[in-house]
Write a protein that holds these residues in place. Structure first.
Motif, PDB file in Angstrom:
ATOM      1  N   ILE A  42       0.872  -1.168   0.000  1.00  0.00           N
ATOM      2  CA  ILE A  42       0.000   0.000   0.000  1.00  0.00           C
ATOM      3  C   ILE A  42       0.909   1.217   0.000  1.00  0.00           C
ATOM      4  O   ILE A  42       1.762   1.374   0.877  1.00  0.00           O
ATOM      5  N   VAL A  43       0.746   2.059  -1.011  1.00  0.00           N
ATOM      6  CA  VAL A  43       1.501   3.315  -1.105  1.00  0.00           C
ATOM      7  C   VAL A  43       0.541   4.418  -0.678  1.00  0.00           C
ATOM      8  O   VAL A  43      -0.409   4.741  -1.381  1.00  0.00           O
ATOM      9  N   ARG A  44       0.784   4.972   0.513  1.00  0.00           N
ATOM     10  CA  ARG A  44      -0.088   6.013   1.066  1.00  0.00           C
ATOM     11  C   ARG A  44       0.607   7.354   0.907  1.00  0.00           C
ATOM     12  O   ARG A  44       1.691   7.579   1.441  1.00  0.00           O
ATOM     13  N   VAL A  45      -0.047   8.253   0.148  1.00  0.00           N
ATOM     14  CA  VAL A  45       0.487   9.584  -0.130  1.00  0.00           C
ATOM     15  C   VAL A  45      -0.428  10.601   0.549  1.00  0.00           C
ATOM     16  O   VAL A  45      -1.626  10.658   0.258  1.00  0.00           O
ATOM     17  N   VAL A  46       0.130  11.392   1.465  1.00  0.00           N
ATOM     18  CA  VAL A  46      -0.639  12.406   2.191  1.00  0.00           C
ATOM     19  C   VAL A  46      -0.242  13.773   1.644  1.00  0.00           C
ATOM     20  O   VAL A  46       0.946  14.127   1.645  1.00  0.00           O
ATOM     21  N   VAL A  47      -1.235  14.526   1.162  1.00  0.00           N
ATOM     22  CA  VAL A  47      -0.975  15.842   0.569  1.00  0.00           C
ATOM     23  C   VAL A  47      -1.802  16.900   1.291  1.00  0.00           C
ATOM     24  O   VAL A  47      -2.847  16.609   1.869  1.00  0.00           O
ATOM     25  N   ASP A  48      -1.338  18.135   1.225  1.00  0.00           N
ATOM     26  CA  ASP A  48      -2.050  19.249   1.833  1.00  0.00           C
ATOM     27  C   ASP A  48      -1.667  20.529   1.097  1.00  0.00           C
ATOM     28  O   ASP A  48      -0.702  20.550   0.321  1.00  0.00           O
TER      29      ASP A  48
END
Length: 196
Positions: A42-48
């Motif tokens: 699982i590649v989890r990318v958190v952006v803001d």
């Protein structure tokens, strides 16, 4: 029970590829975590970003990141992956100036002071600048006692710990009147079938 995130060279190279794609789309890459999940990862990318992140924004970033990863498919091994693009939750610690700026007006708990002599406070974030954060620190008191007004306190970056946003129900509006909810709403007409 979830697997431990991977912080190996593959995840580091992947972050190096994903960060410019996210930044080109106008967002900050807050976190990239690769977690093994059976035969997949699982590649989890958190952006803001300052304006916040909507579901449409998540879809846009997801397409851009997916395209970039597909173009470099062989570089990250042969195992399939599931891509998750998301925005940070309220449980994310406030550690960077941009995190504090994006939470101006929110209630937080944070350790303030020099190492070894810090205190935990609950405060509202008033202002954020290059020197630090201005907080409205809530006075501690006994339950049921009349609340004293908050104290304004400028905290330099080097004396500011990681903050945590506190979930508020009925959060006060900036400069608003808390009694406004008692006023009738003209949009809520009685639907009695009568015409004008």
């Amino acid at each position: 029970m979830s697997a431990a995130p991977r912080t190996d060279p593959v995840a580091t190279r992947m972050a190096g590829l994903v960060a410019p794609v996210v930044e080109a789309a106008g967002y900050d890459l807050e976190e990239l975590v690769v977690t093994p999940a059976g035969r997949r990862s699982i590649v989890r990318v958190v952006v803001d970003r300052d304006a916040g992140v909507t579901l449409d924004d998540v879809a846009e970033v997801s397409r851009a990141v997916s395209t970039a990863l597909d173009e470099h498919d062989g570089e990250f091994g042969s195992a399939p992956y599931v891509l998750e693009v998301t925005s940070p939750g309220v449980d994310r610690p406030l550690t960077e100036p941009r995190h504090w700026r994006r939470n101006t007006g929110r209630l937080v708990t944070v350790a303030v002071g020099r190492e070894g002599s810090s205190e935990q406070v609950t405060a509202r974030v008033l202002e954020v600048d290059g020197d630090g954060v201005t907080l409205a620190v809530e006075a501690k008191g006994k339950p049921g006692a009349k609340k004293r007004p908050p104290t304004r306190r400028q905290v330099p970056w080097q004396e500011l710990g990681a903050g945590r946003v506190q979930v508020e129900f009925g959060r006060p509006e900036a400069g608003g009147d808390s009694e406004q909810h008692d006023q009738p709403d003209p949009a809520e007409d009685d639907d009695d079938g009568g015409g004008q």
